[in-house]
Design a protein around this motif. Structure first.
Motif, short mmCIF file in Angstrom:
data_model
loop_
_atom_site.label_atom_id
_atom_site.label_comp_id
_atom_site.label_asym_id
_atom_site.label_seq_id
_atom_site.Cartn_x
_atom_site.Cartn_y
_atom_site.Cartn_z
N GLU A 35 -59.56 -10.73 -8.56
CA GLU A 35 -58.75 -10.50 -7.37
C GLU A 35 -58.28 -11.86 -6.89
OE1 GLU A 35 -59.12 -8.07 -3.19
OE2 GLU A 35 -60.95 -8.67 -4.21
N ASN A 36 -57.00 -11.96 -6.58
CA ASN A 36 -56.51 -13.21 -6.03
C ASN A 36 -55.39 -12.96 -5.04
OD1 ASN A 36 -53.85 -13.41 -7.38
ND2 ASN A 36 -55.09 -13.53 -9.24
N ASP A 37 -55.31 -13.84 -4.09
CA ASP A 37 -54.26 -13.83 -3.08
C ASP A 37 -53.62 -15.21 -3.08
OD1 ASP A 37 -54.73 -11.20 -1.96
OD2 ASP A 37 -56.58 -12.03 -1.13
N SER A 38 -52.33 -15.26 -2.88
CA SER A 38 -51.66 -16.55 -2.81
C SER A 38 -50.45 -16.47 -1.89
CB SER A 38 -51.21 -17.01 -4.21
OG SER A 38 -50.31 -16.08 -4.76
N ILE A 39 -50.07 -17.62 -1.38
CA ILE A 39 -48.80 -17.73 -0.66
C ILE A 39 -48.04 -18.87 -1.29
CG2 ILE A 39 -49.68 -16.74 1.48
CD1 ILE A 39 -49.88 -19.61 2.59
N TYR A 40 -46.74 -18.80 -1.25
CA TYR A 40 -45.93 -19.84 -1.88
C TYR A 40 -44.57 -19.90 -1.22
CZ TYR A 40 -43.97 -15.83 -4.31
OH TYR A 40 -43.37 -14.63 -4.59
N LEU A 41 -43.92 -21.02 -1.42
CA LEU A 41 -42.56 -21.22 -0.95
C LEU A 41 -41.62 -21.04 -2.13
CD1 LEU A 41 -43.03 -24.41 1.24
CD2 LEU A 41 -42.72 -22.07 2.05
N GLU A 42 -40.54 -20.36 -1.90
CA GLU A 42 -39.52 -20.25 -2.94
C GLU A 42 -38.97 -21.65 -3.23
OE1 GLU A 42 -38.56 -17.71 -4.72
OE2 GLU A 42 -39.58 -16.11 -3.65
N SER A 43 -38.76 -21.97 -4.50
CA SER A 43 -38.33 -23.32 -4.86
C SER A 43 -36.96 -23.68 -4.28
CB SER A 43 -38.31 -23.49 -6.38
OG SER A 43 -37.42 -22.55 -6.95
N ASN A 44 -36.11 -22.70 -4.01
CA ASN A 44 -34.80 -23.00 -3.45
C ASN A 44 -34.79 -22.94 -1.92
OD1 ASN A 44 -35.07 -20.28 -3.21
ND2 ASN A 44 -33.08 -19.76 -4.09
N ASP A 45 -35.94 -22.70 -1.29
CA ASP A 45 -36.01 -22.64 0.16
C ASP A 45 -37.34 -23.23 0.63
OD1 ASP A 45 -35.58 -22.17 2.82
OD2 ASP A 45 -35.75 -19.97 2.67
N LEU A 46 -37.52 -24.55 0.44
CA LEU A 46 -38.78 -25.20 0.76
C LEU A 46 -39.07 -25.24 2.25
CD1 LEU A 46 -38.71 -28.15 -1.78
CD2 LEU A 46 -39.80 -25.92 -1.99
N PHE A 47 -38.09 -24.92 3.10
CA PHE A 47 -38.29 -24.94 4.54
C PHE A 47 -38.38 -23.52 5.10
CE2 PHE A 47 -36.09 -28.78 3.28
CZ PHE A 47 -36.98 -29.74 3.73
N GLY A 48 -38.40 -22.53 4.22
CA GLY A 48 -38.43 -21.14 4.66
C GLY A 48 -39.85 -20.63 4.90
N GLU A 49 -39.96 -19.34 4.94
CA GLU A 49 -41.24 -18.67 5.17
C GLU A 49 -42.01 -18.55 3.85
OE1 GLU A 49 -42.43 -17.55 8.17
OE2 GLU A 49 -40.69 -18.60 9.02
N TYR A 50 -43.31 -18.52 3.96
CA TYR A 50 -44.15 -18.30 2.79
C TYR A 50 -43.99 -16.86 2.28
CZ TYR A 50 -46.76 -22.64 3.38
OH TYR A 50 -47.12 -23.95 3.47
N GLN A 51 -44.06 -16.73 0.97
CA GLN A 51 -44.09 -15.42 0.34
C GLN A 51 -45.57 -15.14 -0.01
OE1 GLN A 51 -41.21 -13.62 0.00
NE2 GLN A 51 -40.35 -15.34 1.13
N ALA A 52 -45.98 -13.92 0.11
CA ALA A 52 -47.37 -13.55 -0.18
C ALA A 52 -47.46 -12.77 -1.49
CB ALA A 52 -47.94 -12.71 0.96
N ASN A 53 -48.55 -12.97 -2.19
CA ASN A 53 -48.76 -12.26 -3.45
C ASN A 53 -50.24 -11.93 -3.57
OD1 ASN A 53 -48.18 -11.19 -5.97
ND2 ASN A 53 -48.63 -13.11 -7.02
N SER A 54 -50.55 -10.71 -3.98
CA SER A 54 -51.93 -10.28 -4.21
C SER A 54 -52.01 -9.58 -5.56
CB SER A 54 -52.39 -9.30 -3.13
OG SER A 54 -52.48 -9.94 -1.89
N ASN A 55 -53.06 -9.87 -6.30
CA ASN A 55 -53.31 -9.21 -7.58
C ASN A 55 -54.76 -8.76 -7.63
OD1 ASN A 55 -50.80 -9.53 -8.99
ND2 ASN A 55 -51.25 -11.74 -8.98
N ARG A 56 -54.97 -7.58 -8.18
CA ARG A 56 -56.33 -7.07 -8.33
C ARG A 56 -56.39 -6.34 -9.67
NH1 ARG A 56 -60.68 -5.83 -5.00
NH2 ARG A 56 -61.91 -4.07 -5.72
N TYR A 57 -57.46 -6.61 -10.43
CA TYR A 57 -57.68 -5.96 -11.72
C TYR A 57 -59.15 -5.56 -11.80
CZ TYR A 57 -58.75 -5.46 -16.64
OH TYR A 57 -59.20 -4.98 -17.83
#
Length: 132
Positions: A35-57
């Motif tokens: 299980e993992n959770d992450s947040i990241y910035l889109e490479s073309n919008d480094l000053f924007g909002e974080y995107q969230a991602n979750s994966n579970r297996y």
């Protein structure tokens, strides 16, 4: 324990009043996962909002392994003579346990049974018909 069982063992010997008893019954449940959770910035919008991602297996697997002993007669059992170990007909390895899979265990006939009762029912319904 099952009594008065008639079958032919893998060595070709026929019995008409054998006693069959599970030597060992092992319930095995294996599982693994991540299980993992992450947040990241889109490479073309480094000053924007974080995107969230979750994966579970997850992977979960249940089996019951049974080794059966048998005595040729009730008398042999009653006199506490050494039993024979039943091997599977469909393998060259005589020391392979009988495996009851999770799909088989899903059958409602196994619901609420103890390990010994599951082993006995599996023997009469699945193993015995395969013995010549």
């Amino acid at each position: 324990m099952l009594t008065n069982v008639a079958f032919t063992d893998p060595q070709g010997q026929t019995f008409t009043d054998a006693v069959v008893k599970a030597r060992s019954v092992r319930r095995n449940r294996n599982w693994h996962g991540s299980e993992n959770d992450s947040i990241y910035l889109e490479s073309n919008d480094l000053f924007g909002e974080y995107q969230a991602n979750s994966n579970r297996y997850e992977d979960d697997n249940l089996t019951i392994s049974v080794d059966y002993y048998y005595w040729p007669t009730q008398t042999a059992y009653d006199e506490q003579r050494k039993p024979y170990m039943l091997s599977r007909n469909n393998t060259d390895d005589v020391f392979v346990s009988f495996e009851i899979t999770e799909n088989q265990l899903a059958d409602e006939k196994y619901a609420g049974l103890s390990l010994e009762e599951i082993a006995d029912l599996y023997f009469t319904d699945t193993v015995l018909p395969t013995l010549v």
